[in-house]
Motif scaffolding. Sequence first.
Motif, PDB file in Angstrom:
ATOM      1  N   LYS A 193       0.853  -1.184   0.000  1.00 40.02           N
ATOM      2  CA  LYS A 193       0.000   0.000   0.000  1.00 40.02           C
ATOM      3  C   LYS A 193       0.887   1.232   0.000  1.00 40.02           C
ATOM      4  O   LYS A 193       2.038   1.183   0.469  1.00 40.02           O
ATOM      5  N   PRO A 194       0.391   2.368  -0.487  1.00 34.30           N
ATOM      6  CA  PRO A 194       1.209   3.590  -0.489  1.00 34.30           C
ATOM      7  C   PRO A 194       1.667   3.959   0.916  1.00 34.30           C
ATOM      8  O   PRO A 194       0.911   3.847   1.887  1.00 34.30           O
ATOM      9  N   ILE A 195       2.910   4.391   1.025  1.00 33.58           N
ATOM     10  CA  ILE A 195       3.455   4.836   2.306  1.00 33.58           C
ATOM     11  C   ILE A 195       2.923   6.242   2.580  1.00 33.58           C
ATOM     12  O   ILE A 195       3.105   7.143   1.758  1.00 33.58           O
ATOM     13  N   ALA A 313      16.334  11.343   8.222  1.00 34.02           N
ATOM     14  CA  ALA A 313      17.493  10.539   7.839  1.00 34.02           C
ATOM     15  C   ALA A 313      17.359   9.166   8.480  1.00 34.02           C
ATOM     16  O   ALA A 313      16.365   8.863   9.146  1.00 34.02           O
ATOM     17  N   THR A 314      18.380   8.348   8.282  1.00 32.38           N
ATOM     18  CA  THR A 314      18.410   7.045   8.961  1.00 32.38           C
ATOM     19  C   THR A 314      19.531   6.958   9.977  1.00 32.38           C
ATOM     20  O   THR A 314      19.580   6.026  10.759  1.00 32.38           O
ATOM     21  N   ALA A 315      20.463   7.947   9.986  1.00 35.81           N
ATOM     22  CA  ALA A 315      21.596   7.869  10.902  1.00 35.81           C
ATOM     23  C   ALA A 315      22.215   9.242  11.102  1.00 35.81           C
ATOM     24  O   ALA A 315      22.075  10.142  10.273  1.00 35.81           O
ATOM     25  N   ILE A 344      12.857   3.330   4.331  1.00 29.02           N
ATOM     26  CA  ILE A 344      12.016   4.511   4.185  1.00 29.02           C
ATOM     27  C   ILE A 344      12.852   5.714   3.781  1.00 29.02           C
ATOM     28  O   ILE A 344      12.494   6.455   2.857  1.00 29.02           O
ATOM     29  N   SER A 345      13.984   5.930   4.431  1.00 33.75           N
ATOM     30  CA  SER A 345      14.823   7.094   4.113  1.00 33.75           C
ATOM     31  C   SER A 345      15.312   7.057   2.676  1.00 33.75           C
ATOM     32  O   SER A 345      15.564   8.107   2.076  1.00 33.75           O
ATOM     33  N   ASN A 346      15.461   5.867   2.114  1.00 32.18           N
ATOM     34  CA  ASN A 346      15.977   5.706   0.756  1.00 32.18           C
ATOM     35  C   ASN A 346      14.938   5.129  -0.195  1.00 32.18           C
ATOM     36  O   ASN A 346      15.290   4.581  -1.240  1.00 32.18           O
TER      37      ASN A 346
END
Length: 502
Positions: A193-195, A313-315, A344-346
């Motif tokens: 499903k769409p995020i 971001a992720t980090a 999600i971040s990428n």
Amino acid sequence: MKSRIQNASFISKLMPASEAAALIQPGMTVGMSGFTGSGYPKAVPLELARLIEDAHARGERFVIRVLTGASTAPELDGALAKVGGIDFRLPYQSDPELRARINRGEIEYMDIHLGQVAQYAWFGFLGNIDMAVIEVAGILPDGRLIPSTSVGNNKTWLDLASQVILEVNSNQPAGLDGMHDIYYGTALPPERKPIPLVAPGDRIGDPYLRVDPAKVLAVVETDAPDRLGRFAAPDEISARIAGHLVEFFRHEIAHGRLRPELLPLQSGVGNIANAVLSGLRDGGFEGLSAFTEVIQDGMLDLIRTDTLRVASATALSLSPEGVDEFQRNIDHYRSRIVLRPQEISNHAELVRRLGCLAINGMVEADIYGNVNSTHVAGTSIINGIGGSGDFARNGFLSCFVTPSIAKNGAISCIVPLASHVDHTEHDVTVIVTEQGLADLRGLSPKQRARAIIARCAHPNYRPLLEDYFERACRESVGKHTPHLLDEALSWHRRFVESGRMR
């Protein structure tokens, strides 16, 4: 540590790192936390390296497959590589010992877009994940986990691994609690499903990671900082590259293609990226946002000065000075920073939906705009593609930056033909060196070549590129993308043989 581990079941599983490491058996596939030097396990990998070294001394084979979020640190990648304990590694690395062994053919390495790792794991492409070793900042009374300074692929490793070892690091600031957004709504095709994310600061998940307590075999206490590098101050070349890019953004605003607050920024790691961010601050830009992989010192400075209103971001990837600033003002940063899983971040759909302005470094570009981000002379890996491809193909603008020459002029970073291609000419819109900026939008291959040579090549190499291109236009079998096949890689061959391209 009692304040960090608040669940009785997890307290009962406390053990020394040496005992936890002994739970990892030869041949296992191990998913470990860590992304650009932050949030990686600090103790278990070192103890595992000692066990592997002892096994090898006894003549026993002991290697494991290591999956991470991105690069880690010497205590993980370096220690395991040094004792010959890694059989296979993905998706991104930066440790010198690991890199050397990969390039000697001793370790199999899979370079992969960071945004694809989690889905590859869920699709079963990477096989079973036997163990996850994950650093967290704390464990709540109900068993949920406070993520550390990176999220990376931790959600996926915790979900898919058969067994789990947790490192609870009291050195990580307690103020991280509430900074994360862990989305659990992804699904496998055709159930996707769409995020529901439409702006970089949207929170669509939970602040905490989940884990099945029955899978957790060990909890290890640690008190150690992330091992992060110190970034050099932007030099003249980096400042000139940044100046060209900032001027280009102003041009796009003047022509109505960008808003004064721009679109969400994505910036790779390094001195040039920090210089670009500083240039935006000094240029008077306001109300900016970021949807990126890592937050480094330059982006932290934009948040501190309110130039950047929100960053996803992720980090974190901060210098020691950046860590001090982050911890001193963590309440302010927690209101502006969202740390997410790298899936999600990428995520390609989100990058395209938000219209990110992608700014990434490169090793070289050829005259037609093909970019090599990963290899020296087409054969030796440096670090990996990272997330640059996630953003380059899907962003509103795809900008690649580099000095025009390297190794005191022995290497031209603009070449007739890229020795390895990570980003094709179809995914590259802007190339920038200290010499200038080439806007490649709407240009044919030969038009791109003229723009790149004239605006980006160093004067010491520009006549050679002009000569190559003019002769290729006359003598090439095909005239659409002219090349002299006998000469196209001669610069790289000369470099391998003599150490210089000229």
